[in-house]
Motif scaffolding. Structure first.
Motif, PDB file in Angstrom:
ATOM      1  N   THR A 113       5.764 -10.622  -7.826  1.00  0.00           N
ATOM      2  CA  THR A 113       5.048  -9.380  -7.547  1.00  0.00           C
ATOM      3  C   THR A 113       4.905  -9.215  -6.030  1.00  0.00           C
ATOM      4  OG1 THR A 113       2.837 -10.394  -7.538  1.00  0.00           O
ATOM      5  CG2 THR A 113       3.718  -9.647  -9.678  1.00  0.00           C
ATOM      6  N   VAL A 114       4.684  -7.963  -5.609  1.00  0.00           N
ATOM      7  CA  VAL A 114       4.553  -7.717  -4.171  1.00  0.00           C
ATOM      8  C   VAL A 114       3.299  -8.401  -3.629  1.00  0.00           C
ATOM      9  CG1 VAL A 114       5.856  -5.554  -4.285  1.00  0.00           C
ATOM     10  CG2 VAL A 114       3.370  -5.510  -4.525  1.00  0.00           C
ATOM     11  N   GLY A 115       2.257  -8.493  -4.468  1.00  0.00           N
ATOM     12  CA  GLY A 115       1.038  -9.170  -4.035  1.00  0.00           C
ATOM     13  C   GLY A 115       1.270 -10.646  -3.789  1.00  0.00           C
ATOM     14  N   ASP A 116       2.050 -11.287  -4.681  1.00  0.00           N
ATOM     15  CA  ASP A 116       2.364 -12.699  -4.511  1.00  0.00           C
ATOM     16  C   ASP A 116       3.149 -12.937  -3.219  1.00  0.00           C
ATOM     17  OD1 ASP A 116       1.089 -13.469  -6.804  1.00  0.00           O
ATOM     18  OD2 ASP A 116       2.895 -13.470  -8.053  1.00  0.00           O
ATOM     19  N   GLN A 117       4.055 -12.017  -2.908  1.00  0.00           N
ATOM     20  CA  GLN A 117       4.893 -12.191  -1.714  1.00  0.00           C
ATOM     21  C   GLN A 117       4.108 -11.983  -0.427  1.00  0.00           C
ATOM     22  OE1 GLN A 117       9.067 -10.712  -2.128  1.00  0.00           O
ATOM     23  NE2 GLN A 117       8.410 -10.020  -4.138  1.00  0.00           N
ATOM     24  N   ILE A 118       3.216 -11.019  -0.428  1.00  0.00           N
ATOM     25  CA  ILE A 118       2.342 -10.834   0.737  1.00  0.00           C
ATOM     26  C   ILE A 118       1.403 -12.027   0.860  1.00  0.00           C
ATOM     27  CG2 ILE A 118       0.553  -9.392   1.776  1.00  0.00           C
ATOM     28  CD1 ILE A 118       1.823  -6.993   0.331  1.00  0.00           C
ATOM     29  N   GLY A 119       0.867 -12.467  -0.285  1.00  0.00           N
ATOM     30  CA  GLY A 119      -0.044 -13.613  -0.290  1.00  0.00           C
ATOM     31  C   GLY A 119       0.617 -14.882   0.225  1.00  0.00           C
ATOM     32  N   GLU A 120       1.891 -15.072  -0.096  1.00  0.00           N
ATOM     33  CA  GLU A 120       2.617 -16.251   0.381  1.00  0.00           C
ATOM     34  C   GLU A 120       2.687 -16.263   1.910  1.00  0.00           C
ATOM     35  OE1 GLU A 120       6.912 -18.488  -0.360  1.00  0.00           O
ATOM     36  OE2 GLU A 120       6.720 -16.334  -0.742  1.00  0.00           O
ATOM     37  N   ALA A 121       2.947 -15.087   2.483  1.00  0.00           N
ATOM     38  CA  ALA A 121       3.013 -14.997   3.953  1.00  0.00           C
ATOM     39  C   ALA A 121       1.654 -15.298   4.581  1.00  0.00           C
ATOM     40  CB  ALA A 121       3.490 -13.604   4.354  1.00  0.00           C
ATOM     41  N   ILE A 122       0.593 -14.813   3.953  1.00  0.00           N
ATOM     42  CA  ILE A 122      -0.753 -15.054   4.481  1.00  0.00           C
ATOM     43  C   ILE A 122      -1.098 -16.540   4.397  1.00  0.00           C
ATOM     44  CG2 ILE A 122      -3.206 -14.570   4.168  1.00  0.00           C
ATOM     45  CD1 ILE A 122      -2.371 -11.816   3.054  1.00  0.00           C
ATOM     46  N   ARG A 123      -0.828 -17.150   3.244  1.00  0.00           N
ATOM     47  CA  ARG A 123      -1.173 -18.576   3.063  1.00  0.00           C
ATOM     48  C   ARG A 123      -0.372 -19.471   4.001  1.00  0.00           C
ATOM     49  NH1 ARG A 123      -1.405 -16.543  -2.319  1.00  0.00           N
ATOM     50  NH2 ARG A 123      -3.512 -16.790  -3.206  1.00  0.00           N
ATOM     51  N   GLU A 135      -6.754 -12.743  -1.371  1.00  0.00           N
ATOM     52  CA  GLU A 135      -6.667 -11.549  -2.213  1.00  0.00           C
ATOM     53  C   GLU A 135      -7.289 -10.339  -1.514  1.00  0.00           C
ATOM     54  OE1 GLU A 135      -5.077 -11.109  -5.121  1.00  0.00           O
ATOM     55  OE2 GLU A 135      -4.318 -13.145  -4.795  1.00  0.00           O
ATOM     56  N   GLN A 136      -8.378 -10.573  -0.808  1.00  0.00           N
ATOM     57  CA  GLN A 136      -9.018  -9.478  -0.077  1.00  0.00           C
ATOM     58  C   GLN A 136      -8.099  -8.966   1.041  1.00  0.00           C
ATOM     59  OE1 GLN A 136     -12.868 -10.460   1.553  1.00  0.00           O
ATOM     60  NE2 GLN A 136     -13.050  -8.537   2.665  1.00  0.00           N
ATOM     61  N   ARG A 137      -7.422  -9.898   1.706  1.00  0.00           N
ATOM     62  CA  ARG A 137      -6.512  -9.496   2.776  1.00  0.00           C
ATOM     63  C   ARG A 137      -5.316  -8.743   2.215  1.00  0.00           C
ATOM     64  NH1 ARG A 137      -5.948  -7.221   7.368  1.00  0.00           N
ATOM     65  NH2 ARG A 137      -4.067  -7.816   8.497  1.00  0.00           N
ATOM     66  N   ILE A 138      -4.815  -9.140   1.051  1.00  0.00           N
ATOM     67  CA  ILE A 138      -3.712  -8.418   0.401  1.00  0.00           C
ATOM     68  C   ILE A 138      -4.123  -6.977   0.131  1.00  0.00           C
ATOM     69  CG2 ILE A 138      -2.301  -8.254  -1.688  1.00  0.00           C
ATOM     70  CD1 ILE A 138      -2.454 -11.340  -1.865  1.00  0.00           C
ATOM     71  N   ASP A 139      -5.322  -6.792  -0.407  1.00  0.00           N
ATOM     72  CA  ASP A 139      -5.823  -5.439  -0.688  1.00  0.00           C
ATOM     73  C   ASP A 139      -5.940  -4.619   0.595  1.00  0.00           C
ATOM     74  OD1 ASP A 139      -5.982  -6.268  -3.288  1.00  0.00           O
ATOM     75  OD2 ASP A 139      -8.167  -6.434  -3.352  1.00  0.00           O
ATOM     76  N   GLU A 140      -6.455  -5.251   1.638  1.00  0.00           N
ATOM     77  CA  GLU A 140      -6.655  -4.546   2.914  1.00  0.00           C
ATOM     78  C   GLU A 140      -5.334  -4.091   3.515  1.00  0.00           C
ATOM     79  OE1 GLU A 140      -8.684  -7.382   5.306  1.00  0.00           O
ATOM     80  OE2 GLU A 140     -10.670  -7.003   4.419  1.00  0.00           O
ATOM     81  N   ILE A 141      -4.335  -4.979   3.505  1.00  0.00           N
ATOM     82  CA  ILE A 141      -3.073  -4.647   4.157  1.00  0.00           C
ATOM     83  C   ILE A 141      -2.294  -3.613   3.356  1.00  0.00           C
ATOM     84  CG2 ILE A 141      -1.562  -6.449   3.168  1.00  0.00           C
ATOM     85  CD1 ILE A 141      -1.769  -5.425   6.873  1.00  0.00           C
ATOM     86  N   LEU A 142      -2.426  -3.648   2.012  1.00  0.00           N
ATOM     87  CA  LEU A 142      -1.764  -2.624   1.207  1.00  0.00           C
ATOM     88  C   LEU A 142      -2.393  -1.256   1.460  1.00  0.00           C
ATOM     89  CD1 LEU A 142      -1.162  -4.463  -2.206  1.00  0.00           C
ATOM     90  CD2 LEU A 142       0.576  -3.670  -0.587  1.00  0.00           C
ATOM     91  N   GLN A 143      -3.714  -1.221   1.549  1.00  0.00           N
ATOM     92  CA  GLN A 143      -4.387   0.035   1.875  1.00  0.00           C
ATOM     93  C   GLN A 143      -3.970   0.538   3.246  1.00  0.00           C
ATOM     94  OE1 GLN A 143      -8.591  -0.999   1.212  1.00  0.00           O
ATOM     95  NE2 GLN A 143      -8.642   0.526  -0.428  1.00  0.00           N
ATOM     96  N   LEU A 144      -3.780  -0.380   4.172  1.00  0.00           N
ATOM     97  CA  LEU A 144      -3.407  -0.015   5.539  1.00  0.00           C
ATOM     98  C   LEU A 144      -2.076   0.732   5.573  1.00  0.00           C
ATOM     99  CD1 LEU A 144      -4.408  -0.427   8.517  1.00  0.00           C
ATOM    100  CD2 LEU A 144      -2.866  -2.391   8.610  1.00  0.00           C
ATOM    101  N   MET A 148      -1.884   1.709  -3.055  1.00  0.00           N
ATOM    102  CA  MET A 148      -3.079   1.343  -3.809  1.00  0.00           C
ATOM    103  C   MET A 148      -3.095  -0.167  -4.074  1.00  0.00           C
ATOM    104  SD  MET A 148      -4.953   4.030  -4.452  1.00  0.00           S
ATOM    105  CE  MET A 148      -5.892   3.561  -5.914  1.00  0.00           C
ATOM    106  N   PRO A 149      -4.194  -0.844  -3.777  1.00  0.00           N
ATOM    107  CA  PRO A 149      -4.268  -2.298  -4.002  1.00  0.00           C
ATOM    108  C   PRO A 149      -3.947  -2.708  -5.436  1.00  0.00           C
ATOM    109  CG  PRO A 149      -6.114  -1.576  -2.668  1.00  0.00           C
ATOM    110  CD  PRO A 149      -5.409  -0.329  -3.127  1.00  0.00           C
ATOM    111  N   SER A 150      -4.211  -1.827  -6.393  1.00  0.00           N
ATOM    112  CA  SER A 150      -3.938  -2.157  -7.795  1.00  0.00           C
ATOM    113  C   SER A 150      -2.446  -2.385  -8.057  1.00  0.00           C
ATOM    114  CB  SER A 150      -4.456  -1.044  -8.704  1.00  0.00           C
ATOM    115  OG  SER A 150      -3.853   0.197  -8.370  1.00  0.00           O
ATOM    116  N   ARG A 151      -1.598  -1.901  -7.152  1.00  0.00           N
ATOM    117  CA  ARG A 151      -0.153  -2.053  -7.351  1.00  0.00           C
ATOM    118  C   ARG A 151       0.370  -3.417  -6.904  1.00  0.00           C
ATOM    119  NH1 ARG A 151       3.718   2.858  -6.302  1.00  0.00           N
ATOM    120  NH2 ARG A 151       4.817   1.604  -7.856  1.00  0.00           N
ATOM    121  N   LYS A 152      -0.534  -4.267  -6.437  1.00  0.00           N
ATOM    122  CA  LYS A 152      -0.084  -5.596  -5.978  1.00  0.00           C
ATOM    123  C   LYS A 152       0.449  -6.447  -7.125  1.00  0.00           C
ATOM    124  CE  LYS A 152      -4.695  -7.732  -6.204  1.00  0.00           C
ATOM    125  NZ  LYS A 152      -5.792  -8.338  -5.414  1.00  0.00           N
ATOM    126  N   HIS A 153       0.128  -6.067  -8.361  1.00  0.00           N
ATOM    127  CA  HIS A 153       0.600  -6.827  -9.523  1.00  0.00           C
ATOM    128  C   HIS A 153       1.968  -6.339 -10.005  1.00  0.00           C
ATOM    129  CE1 HIS A 153      -3.360  -8.601  -9.650  1.00  0.00           C
ATOM    130  NE2 HIS A 153      -3.921  -7.412  -9.760  1.00  0.00           N
TER     131      HIS A 153
END
Length: 326
Positions: A113-123, A135-144, A148-153
């Motif tokens: 998922t796109v959330g997992d891939q963004i999360g991997e870069a953050i971790r 997870e909070q940072r994933i939501d923030e950067i997607l909004q930026l 929509m943060p809900s699409r991270k899945h």
């Protein structure tokens, strides 16, 4: 107090080759430029000009078997990246300097998922963060970037081309880098989506003070996002100037040819075209001459037997040409 106008990136006389058992290609030959914090430099030129090689050199990501940095300096915030070890460079890549590649399809893994891939870069760069903080940072950067943060899945195939590019930009910005290198980020997109991505990058720069190195072959694109433009031809800088100055008063014949190729929206407005004839100079052991001479309509004998030096025309406008036009 630190001078805010001091360059965040300064490249001096960068020379890069690609070497095999058969030949040596001079991909970048003596490039020099700097970018001020919060500004955008547009790097322009046709395929094979050395734009992507310059970007990969900054991050020291050239192919290990063939790419060679033969000389020069790459100073990032005063430190020459060519003299730091690989462990230090891993702390720079993705963390302090990020890169957006031109094809989002190849930049995203289709099985995560796109959330997992963004999360991997953050971790990777922020291992001290808890799972909730990631997870909070994933939501923030997607909004930026307008997702929509809900699409991270969701998975990459569930996104359009423009939305995939937004995800790739989100991945590049998730660790708040000081410099973003964007390598042809809008090439594969249609005109409408291209404008949306350019507007997004400009908005993010205004909000967060990002610094961009924007690579493209399209001067119409670079006009709307860059403060300064550097035009490359076969590994060399041929002209550099503030964007408004370059478009108002291009002095190098190659820059004039690129500008004349920009389509004019109005059918009533007639625009002279500058057609380039002749063949490209080979980057393999090139002769000591102007590399553009075989295609230049103004070339003289001096151009075919001598290498032009860089001339300062004033007001930040420099050119590599014996006979500047205009």
């Amino acid at each position: 107090m630190e001078n805010e106008k001091s360059p965040i990136l300064e490249i001096k006389d960068l020379r890069v080759t690609y070497e095999t058992d058969i030949e040596v290609v001079e991909a970048v030959n003596g490039i020099s430029f700097q970018i001020e914090k919060g500004k955008t430099l547009g790097l322009v030129g046709e395929t094979g000009a050395g734009k992507t090689t310059t970007a990969l050199s900054i991050l020291r990501l050239l192919p290990e078997t063939t790419g060679r940095i033969k000389g020069g300096e790459i100073c990032f915030e005063g430190e020459d990246l060519l003299h730091v070890d690989e462990e230090q460079m891993r702390g720079v890549r993705g963390n302090r300097i990020s890169m957006v590649f031109q094809d989002p399809m190849s930049s995203l893994n289709p099985v995560y998922t796109v959330g997992d891939q963004i999360g991997e870069a953050i971790r990777l760069h922020r291992p001290e963060l808890s799972n909730d903080a990631v997870e909070q940072r994933i939501d923030e950067i997607l909004q930026l970037v307008g997702i929509m943060p809900s699409r991270k899945h969701e998975y990459p195939h569930q996104f359009s081309g423009g939305m995939k590019q937004r995800v790739v930009i989100a991945m590049a910005l998730c660790c708040e880098p000081e410099l973003l290198i964007a390598d042809e980020p809008t090439t594969a997109l249609d005109v409408t989506v291209q404008a949306q991505i350019l507007n997004l990058l400009k908005r993010l720069q205004q909000q967060n003070g990002y610094t961009y190195l924007f690579i493209t072959h399209d001067l119409a694109v670079v006009k709307h996002i860059s403060n300064e433009v550097l035009v490359m031809y076969l590994g060399q800088m041929v002209e550099k100037a503030p964007t408004a100055e370059l478009f108002r008063n291009p002095r190098h014949p190659y820059t004039q040819a690129l500008l004349s190729a920009i389509p004019v929206p109005s059918l009533d407005e007639k625009k002279p075209r500058m057609l380039l004839k002749g063949e490209l100079t080979s980057p393999i052991n090139p002769k000591p001459a102007c590399r553009f001479a075989p295609r230049c309509p103004y070339a003289k004998e001096q151009c075919r037997c001598s290498v032009p030096e860089i001339t300062d025309l004033g007001s930040g406008h420099t050119i590599r040409c014996f006979y500047p036009q205009g």
